[in-house]
Design a protein around this motif. Structure first.
Motif, PDB file in Angstrom:
ATOM      1  N   GLY A 211       0.853  -1.164   0.032  1.00  0.00           N
ATOM      2  CA  GLY A 211       0.420  -0.040  -0.317  1.00  0.00           C
ATOM      3  C   GLY A 211       0.963   1.212  -0.010  1.00  0.00           C
ATOM      4  O   GLY A 211       0.011   2.133  -0.369  1.00  0.00           O
ATOM      5  N   GLU A 212       2.005   1.425   0.795  1.00  0.00           N
ATOM      6  CA  GLU A 212       2.662   2.401   1.251  1.00  0.00           C
ATOM      7  C   GLU A 212       3.040   2.899  -0.853  1.00  0.00           C
ATOM      8  O   GLU A 212       3.588   3.364  -1.070  1.00  0.00           O
ATOM      9  CB  GLU A 212       4.166   1.937   1.594  1.00  0.00           C
ATOM     10  CG  GLU A 212       3.635   1.936   3.722  1.00  0.00           C
ATOM     11  CD  GLU A 212       3.531   0.684   3.635  1.00  0.00           C
ATOM     12  OE1 GLU A 212       2.932   0.188   3.135  1.00  0.00           O
ATOM     13  OE2 GLU A 212       2.722   0.866   5.072  1.00  0.00           O
ATOM     14  N   GLU A 213       3.732   1.433  -1.345  1.00  0.00           N
ATOM     15  CA  GLU A 213       4.322   1.852  -2.798  1.00  0.00           C
ATOM     16  C   GLU A 213       3.185   2.437  -3.611  1.00  0.00           C
ATOM     17  O   GLU A 213       3.321   3.000  -4.657  1.00  0.00           O
ATOM     18  CB  GLU A 213       4.763  -0.103  -3.441  1.00  0.00           C
ATOM     19  CG  GLU A 213       5.022  -0.079  -4.278  1.00  0.00           C
ATOM     20  CD  GLU A 213       6.805   1.248  -4.193  1.00  0.00           C
ATOM     21  OE1 GLU A 213       7.489   1.609  -3.512  1.00  0.00           O
ATOM     22  OE2 GLU A 213       7.139   1.908  -5.536  1.00  0.00           O
ATOM     23  N   TYR A 214       1.688   2.018  -3.397  1.00  0.00           N
ATOM     24  CA  TYR A 214       0.983   2.171  -4.249  1.00  0.00           C
ATOM     25  C   TYR A 214       0.500   3.991  -3.928  1.00  0.00           C
ATOM     26  O   TYR A 214      -0.121   4.373  -5.024  1.00  0.00           O
ATOM     27  CB  TYR A 214      -0.240   1.176  -4.095  1.00  0.00           C
ATOM     28  CG  TYR A 214      -1.910   1.883  -4.164  1.00  0.00           C
ATOM     29  CD1 TYR A 214      -2.659   1.611  -5.408  1.00  0.00           C
ATOM     30  CD2 TYR A 214      -3.015   3.101  -3.990  1.00  0.00           C
ATOM     31  CE1 TYR A 214      -3.069   1.473  -6.016  1.00  0.00           C
ATOM     32  CE2 TYR A 214      -4.199   2.833  -3.814  1.00  0.00           C
ATOM     33  CZ  TYR A 214      -4.306   2.464  -5.473  1.00  0.00           C
ATOM     34  OH  TYR A 214      -5.499   3.020  -5.144  1.00  0.00           O
ATOM     35  N   VAL A 215       1.071   4.359  -2.656  1.00  0.00           N
ATOM     36  CA  VAL A 215       0.388   5.550  -2.981  1.00  0.00           C
ATOM     37  C   VAL A 215       1.808   6.257  -2.964  1.00  0.00           C
ATOM     38  O   VAL A 215       1.022   7.392  -3.846  1.00  0.00           O
ATOM     39  CB  VAL A 215       0.589   5.752  -1.070  1.00  0.00           C
ATOM     40  CG1 VAL A 215       0.645   7.404  -0.756  1.00  0.00           C
ATOM     41  CG2 VAL A 215      -0.665   5.574  -0.158  1.00  0.00           C
ATOM     42  N   LYS A 216       2.697   6.197  -2.868  1.00  0.00           N
ATOM     43  CA  LYS A 216       3.639   6.470  -3.596  1.00  0.00           C
ATOM     44  C   LYS A 216       4.032   6.531  -4.996  1.00  0.00           C
ATOM     45  O   LYS A 216       4.362   7.984  -5.086  1.00  0.00           O
ATOM     46  CB  LYS A 216       5.404   6.173  -3.029  1.00  0.00           C
ATOM     47  CG  LYS A 216       6.510   6.369  -2.964  1.00  0.00           C
ATOM     48  CD  LYS A 216       7.950   6.313  -2.763  1.00  0.00           C
ATOM     49  CE  LYS A 216       8.016   5.886  -3.727  1.00  0.00           C
ATOM     50  NZ  LYS A 216       9.826   5.231  -2.905  1.00  0.00           N
ATOM     51  N   ARG A 217       2.961   5.636  -5.577  1.00  0.00           N
ATOM     52  CA  ARG A 217       2.788   5.921  -7.407  1.00  0.00           C
ATOM     53  C   ARG A 217       1.251   6.467  -7.835  1.00  0.00           C
ATOM     54  O   ARG A 217       1.195   6.210  -8.746  1.00  0.00           O
ATOM     55  CB  ARG A 217       3.571   4.393  -7.326  1.00  0.00           C
ATOM     56  CG  ARG A 217       4.874   4.031  -7.257  1.00  0.00           C
ATOM     57  CD  ARG A 217       4.922   2.788  -7.952  1.00  0.00           C
ATOM     58  NE  ARG A 217       6.778   2.727  -7.954  1.00  0.00           N
ATOM     59  CZ  ARG A 217       7.495   2.879  -8.728  1.00  0.00           C
ATOM     60  NH1 ARG A 217       6.960   3.096  -9.933  1.00  0.00           N
ATOM     61  NH2 ARG A 217       8.490   2.120  -8.191  1.00  0.00           N
ATOM     62  N   GLN A 218       0.952   7.070  -6.887  1.00  0.00           N
ATOM     63  CA  GLN A 218      -0.859   7.348  -7.411  1.00  0.00           C
ATOM     64  C   GLN A 218      -1.520   6.100  -7.746  1.00  0.00           C
ATOM     65  O   GLN A 218      -1.444   6.574  -8.610  1.00  0.00           O
ATOM     66  CB  GLN A 218      -0.548   8.716  -7.660  1.00  0.00           C
ATOM     67  CG  GLN A 218       0.449   9.717  -6.981  1.00  0.00           C
ATOM     68  CD  GLN A 218      -0.005  11.142  -7.009  1.00  0.00           C
ATOM     69  OE1 GLN A 218      -0.142  11.677  -8.474  1.00  0.00           O
ATOM     70  NE2 GLN A 218      -0.258  12.006  -6.427  1.00  0.00           N
ATOM     71  N   GLY A 219      -1.030   4.688  -7.323  1.00  0.00           N
ATOM     72  CA  GLY A 219      -1.609   4.247  -8.421  1.00  0.00           C
ATOM     73  C   GLY A 219      -3.348   4.040  -8.858  1.00  0.00           C
ATOM     74  O   GLY A 219      -3.542   3.334  -9.769  1.00  0.00           O
ATOM     75  N   TRP A 220      -3.951   4.752  -7.620  1.00  0.00           N
ATOM     76  CA  TRP A 220      -5.242   5.311  -8.258  1.00  0.00           C
ATOM     77  C   TRP A 220      -5.403   5.436  -9.314  1.00  0.00           C
ATOM     78  O   TRP A 220      -6.155   5.825 -10.619  1.00  0.00           O
ATOM     79  CB  TRP A 220      -6.090   5.787  -7.071  1.00  0.00           C
ATOM     80  CG  TRP A 220      -4.996   7.085  -6.885  1.00  0.00           C
ATOM     81  CD1 TRP A 220      -5.251   8.258  -7.820  1.00  0.00           C
ATOM     82  CD2 TRP A 220      -4.460   7.240  -5.897  1.00  0.00           C
ATOM     83  NE1 TRP A 220      -5.054   9.082  -6.801  1.00  0.00           N
ATOM     84  CE2 TRP A 220      -4.076   8.483  -5.948  1.00  0.00           C
ATOM     85  CE3 TRP A 220      -3.838   6.255  -5.395  1.00  0.00           C
ATOM     86  CZ2 TRP A 220      -2.896   9.400  -4.951  1.00  0.00           C
ATOM     87  CZ3 TRP A 220      -2.804   7.170  -4.310  1.00  0.00           C
ATOM     88  CH2 TRP A 220      -2.921   8.311  -4.202  1.00  0.00           C
ATOM     89  N   GLN A 221      -4.584   6.477 -10.267  1.00  0.00           N
ATOM     90  CA  GLN A 221      -4.240   7.052 -11.599  1.00  0.00           C
ATOM     91  C   GLN A 221      -4.247   5.766 -12.906  1.00  0.00           C
ATOM     92  O   GLN A 221      -4.808   6.160 -13.976  1.00  0.00           O
ATOM     93  CB  GLN A 221      -3.742   8.301 -11.599  1.00  0.00           C
ATOM     94  CG  GLN A 221      -3.315   9.299 -10.726  1.00  0.00           C
ATOM     95  CD  GLN A 221      -2.494  10.078 -10.716  1.00  0.00           C
ATOM     96  OE1 GLN A 221      -1.597  10.372 -11.818  1.00  0.00           O
ATOM     97  NE2 GLN A 221      -2.913  11.344 -10.424  1.00  0.00           N
ATOM     98  N   GLN A 222      -3.859   5.064 -12.186  1.00  0.00           N
ATOM     99  CA  GLN A 222      -3.458   3.637 -13.804  1.00  0.00           C
ATOM    100  C   GLN A 222      -4.677   2.982 -13.507  1.00  0.00           C
ATOM    101  O   GLN A 222      -4.675   1.730 -14.089  1.00  0.00           O
ATOM    102  CB  GLN A 222      -1.957   3.053 -12.940  1.00  0.00           C
ATOM    103  CG  GLN A 222      -0.466   4.316 -13.602  1.00  0.00           C
ATOM    104  CD  GLN A 222      -0.363   4.555 -12.677  1.00  0.00           C
ATOM    105  OE1 GLN A 222      -0.063   3.516 -10.828  1.00  0.00           O
ATOM    106  NE2 GLN A 222      -0.362   5.716 -12.625  1.00  0.00           N
ATOM    107  N   ALA A 223      -5.516   3.005 -12.124  1.00  0.00           N
ATOM    108  CA  ALA A 223      -6.733   1.739 -12.053  1.00  0.00           C
ATOM    109  C   ALA A 223      -7.725   1.933 -12.440  1.00  0.00           C
ATOM    110  O   ALA A 223      -7.925   3.072 -13.560  1.00  0.00           O
ATOM    111  CB  ALA A 223      -6.766   1.686 -10.670  1.00  0.00           C
TER     112      ALA A 223
END
Ligand SMILES: [Zn+2]
Length: 206
Positions: free
Chosen positions: A11-23
């Motif tokens: 989750g920390e990595e998901y936040v750092k990379r703003q994973g919601w923009q790729q989902a």
């Protein structure tokens, strides 16, 4: 409704990379043929890790929203699957749940700890029992524990791995592994609270 996003990181990595923009979701799950007004519908925040946003889509015709939950996150519970896994494994390896609770450093009042732990252990073990039944050739001989599943799978993050393995049944499997909104075994008194919290409560601590 929650949908799985295959995601191998934390989750920390998901936040750092703003994973919601790729989902992204290319088609409406209810109307694959289109023409229903299906579109991105912003995000919602989860409490932990701080900064987590979850992508949401909306189908106006079906009156449904779809949340794209990455594999690292617990469903309908705050935090990550790895945290749930650590807790359940600690109980599995302790002489008793009470002994495990005494060593776990949980940021909750002591009277609530047993209930907090019991709910998670029961929900995870219930999901493992269901998966054994769904995939008997793979898990039929294995005890319904994370330790036993870890040996069969050869992985350390069993719950995250099971999101992929059990993907066809996630809507029926109990949270925090699966996305079923139904109440959990042993958690009968939770029903009203779950109902009040809505279909996809960010940061709900049961
Ligand atoms: Zn639709």
């Amino acid at each position: 409704m929650q949908l799985r996003v295959a995601y191998a990181n934390t989750g920390e990595e998901y936040v750092k990379r703003q994973g919601w923009q790729q989902a992204t979701l290319s088609r409406c799950p209810l109307h694959p043929q289109g023409d229903c007004g299906f579109a991105r519908h912003g995000t919602y925040a989860r409490v932990s890790p701080p900064g987590t946003l979850i992508t949401r889509y909306d189908c106006p015709e079906g009156h449904r929203t779809f949340s794209l939950l990455p594999d690292c996150y617990a469903a309908r519970l705050s935090g990550q699957l790895s945290e749930v896994e650590d807790l359940v494994r600690a109980v599995e390896q302790a002489p008793s749940q009470a002994a495990a609770c005494a060593t776990l450093r949980l940021e909750i009042e002591l009277p609530g700890v047993q209930r907090f732990v019991t709910r998670r252990v029961q929900a995870v073990h219930a999901a493992l029992v269901v998966i054994k039944g769904l995939l008997p050739e793979r898990f039929g001989l294995c005890a319904p524990t994370l330790l036993a599943f870890a040996l069969v799978l050869g992985v350390s993050d069993v719950l995250v791995a099971l999101r992929g393995i059990a993907e066809p049944w996630l809507q029926e499997l109990p949270r925090p592994l699966g996305f079923s909104p139904r109440r959990q075994p042993g958690g009968g008194r939770d029903r009203a609270r779950q109902h009040r919290a809505g279909a996809d409560p960010p940061g709900l601590v049961a």
